[in-house]
Scaffold this active site. Structure first.
Site, PDB file in Angstrom:
ATOM      1  N   ASP A 180       0.808  -1.212   0.000  1.00 25.98           N
ATOM      2  CA  ASP A 180       0.000   0.000   0.000  1.00 25.98           C
ATOM      3  C   ASP A 180       0.846   1.270   0.000  1.00 25.98           C
ATOM      4  O   ASP A 180       0.655   2.162  -0.829  1.00 25.98           O
ATOM      5  CB  ASP A 180      -0.936   0.009   1.210  1.00 25.98           C
ATOM      6  N   ARG A 226      -0.687   2.763  16.453  1.00 22.93           N
ATOM      7  CA  ARG A 226      -1.039   3.833  15.515  1.00 22.93           C
ATOM      8  C   ARG A 226      -0.896   5.243  16.076  1.00 22.93           C
ATOM      9  O   ARG A 226      -0.388   6.139  15.396  1.00 22.93           O
ATOM     10  CB  ARG A 226      -2.453   3.620  14.972  1.00 22.93           C
ATOM     11  N   ASP A 274      -7.754   1.839  11.140  1.00 24.45           N
ATOM     12  CA  ASP A 274      -6.505   2.592  11.192  1.00 24.45           C
ATOM     13  C   ASP A 274      -6.656   4.016  10.674  1.00 24.45           C
ATOM     14  O   ASP A 274      -5.993   4.929  11.166  1.00 24.45           O
ATOM     15  CB  ASP A 274      -5.414   1.867  10.419  1.00 24.45           C
ATOM     16  N   SER A 333      -2.698  -9.368   4.551  1.00 21.10           N
ATOM     17  CA  SER A 333      -1.938  -8.219   5.030  1.00 21.10           C
ATOM     18  C   SER A 333      -1.429  -8.500   6.436  1.00 21.10           C
ATOM     19  O   SER A 333      -2.145  -9.068   7.260  1.00 21.10           O
ATOM     20  CB  SER A 333      -2.842  -6.976   5.031  1.00 21.10           C
TER      21      SER A 333
END
Length: 399
Positions: free
Chosen positions: A15, A95, A124, A176
């Protein structure tokens, strides 16, 4: 939106590799790639080189390992945060730190925008952007997944192929992953069918139970005010302690979970996680709390855990409600010091002992043997008073 310089949260994966090139094409802007070292075990200098080769004007690697464990993981563990009964929040807690560091880099580089690789379907995006806006209200945010026409991982792989961008995802293994010192997560691709068991070769960390030692191993963890400070009598830094417990837990197959969780945006999503050290620390902390925390304080704190875990999962780490709740949690940890002994065997973490100088457990009072401290006859009045409303309720029905 116009942007002159963008700081991209960059991992070197599919990504963000595509996003880096796409930002330059779409905005004609300068892109600074920021890679957070959270103990994911990658060659981050190679990631830095890849970012520069893909078009970044600058690539910054930030070593956040100690800060991550000390100021994010440990506070979360003090609150025993578990989302929906299973998930120990390994991605969720990372995060806000990445986003905070991104904002710091944006200030240093005089960038007017930040960007991330989170999809428009996931959690996220919320976690990143709530942190951005909490720390720098006027920052511009570019979220490619919400605006571009590359609407699947297959189309991203095709884009990467056209532009000569090497990516670690293949059609054979399209899931992922996210890794840091606290956990590894797996989602998407072959995991989207919740009936199918994850393939054995997917896991990167914990041994399968069939290959774990046939003999149990014991570990002792020392705590001070709710934080682990030593393992088997050896004092270690927060990151070093967690890393050592990760190795030990992974050897014994500890910390794998397979859950279908409720995302903040409303959909259900399957996630498979490996959290070996975190699983051990969660059990050790609970064991020590059982002898050091007052009953009512413990119950009050436990009643707050679902809300606290939800705040972290949703991305409200820098929100005032989380900060106030953290102070309450930390105050309740004042006496949580001592040692927990755990037995590790075939994926299990079994409490084998706990002791503390601040223990509220008194064997003289708790004993089943004869004592002259607790007067058992006192229980008669205690029970009769607590039974009064129950007796009155039954008598009223008999009238």
């Amino acid at each position: 939106m116009n942007a002159d310089k963008v700081v991209l949260a960059y991992s070197g994966g599919l990504d963000t590799s595509v996003i880096l090139r796409w930002l330059k094409e779409q905005y004609g802007c300068e892109v600074v790639a920021f890679c957070a070292d959270l103990g994911q075990g990658e060659d981050l200098q190679a990631v830095k080189r890849k970012a520069l080769q893909t078009g970044a004007s600058k690539a910054v690697v930030g070593d956040l390992r100690e800060e991550f464990v000390k100021d994010y993981v440990f506070p979360m563990l003090r609150g025993n945060a578990v989302y929906e009964g299973s998930y120990l929040l390994g991605t969720s807690i990372a995060r806000p730190l990445i986003a905070k560091a991104q904002i710091d880099v944006a200030a240093q580089e005089h960038a007017d925008a930040v960007s991330h690789g989170a999809t428009g379907k996931g959690n996220d995006q919320v976690r990143f952007e709530l942190t951005y806006y909490a720390l720098k209200p006027g920052i511009k945010v570019i979220a490619p997944w919400r605006v571009w026409d590359l609407n699947s991982r297959s189309s991203l792989m095709a884009y990467a192929s056209r532009h000569g961008i090497a990516v670690p995802v293949t059609k054979a293994k399209p899931y992922s992953t996210d890794r840091n010192l606290f956990h590894i997560s797996y989602e998407g691709g072959i995991l989207e069918d919740p009936w199918k068991e994850p393939p054995a070769d997917m896991f990167l960390w914990c041994r399968p139970l069939e290959k774990t030692p046939n003999r149990a191993e014991y570990v002792e963890i020392d705590y001070r005010r709710g934080d682990p400070v030593a393992m088997n009598g050896r004092k270690l830094s927060p990151a070093s302690l967690l890393a050592a417990l990760n190795d030990l837990g992974a050897k014994h197959g500890i910390g794998r979970v397979d859950v279908v969780e409720n995302r903040y945006v409303g959909m259900k999503s399957r996630g498979v996680y490996e959290t070996p050290g975190g699983t051990i620390l969660h059990a050790a902390h609970r064991a020590l709390e059982s002898i050091t925390m007052d009953r009512e304080v413990l119950r009050l704190r436990d009643s707050l855990i679902p809300r606290y875990a939800e705040m972290i999962y949703y991305g409200y780490w820098f929100a005032p409600e989380r900060e106030v709740l953290q102070k309450t949690i930390d105050a309740a940890q004042a006496n949580v010091s001592g040692r927990a002994r755990l037995k590790l065997y075939k994926g299990n973490v079994i409490v084998a002992g706990r002791k503390s100088d601040t223990s509220l457990y008194d064997p003289i009072i708790a004993t089943f043997e004869e004592d002259d401290v607790y007067h058992q006859g006192d229980a008669d009045g205690f029970i009769r008073l607590n039974a009064l409303r129950l007796r009155l309720r039954r008598l009223s029905k008999a009238r």
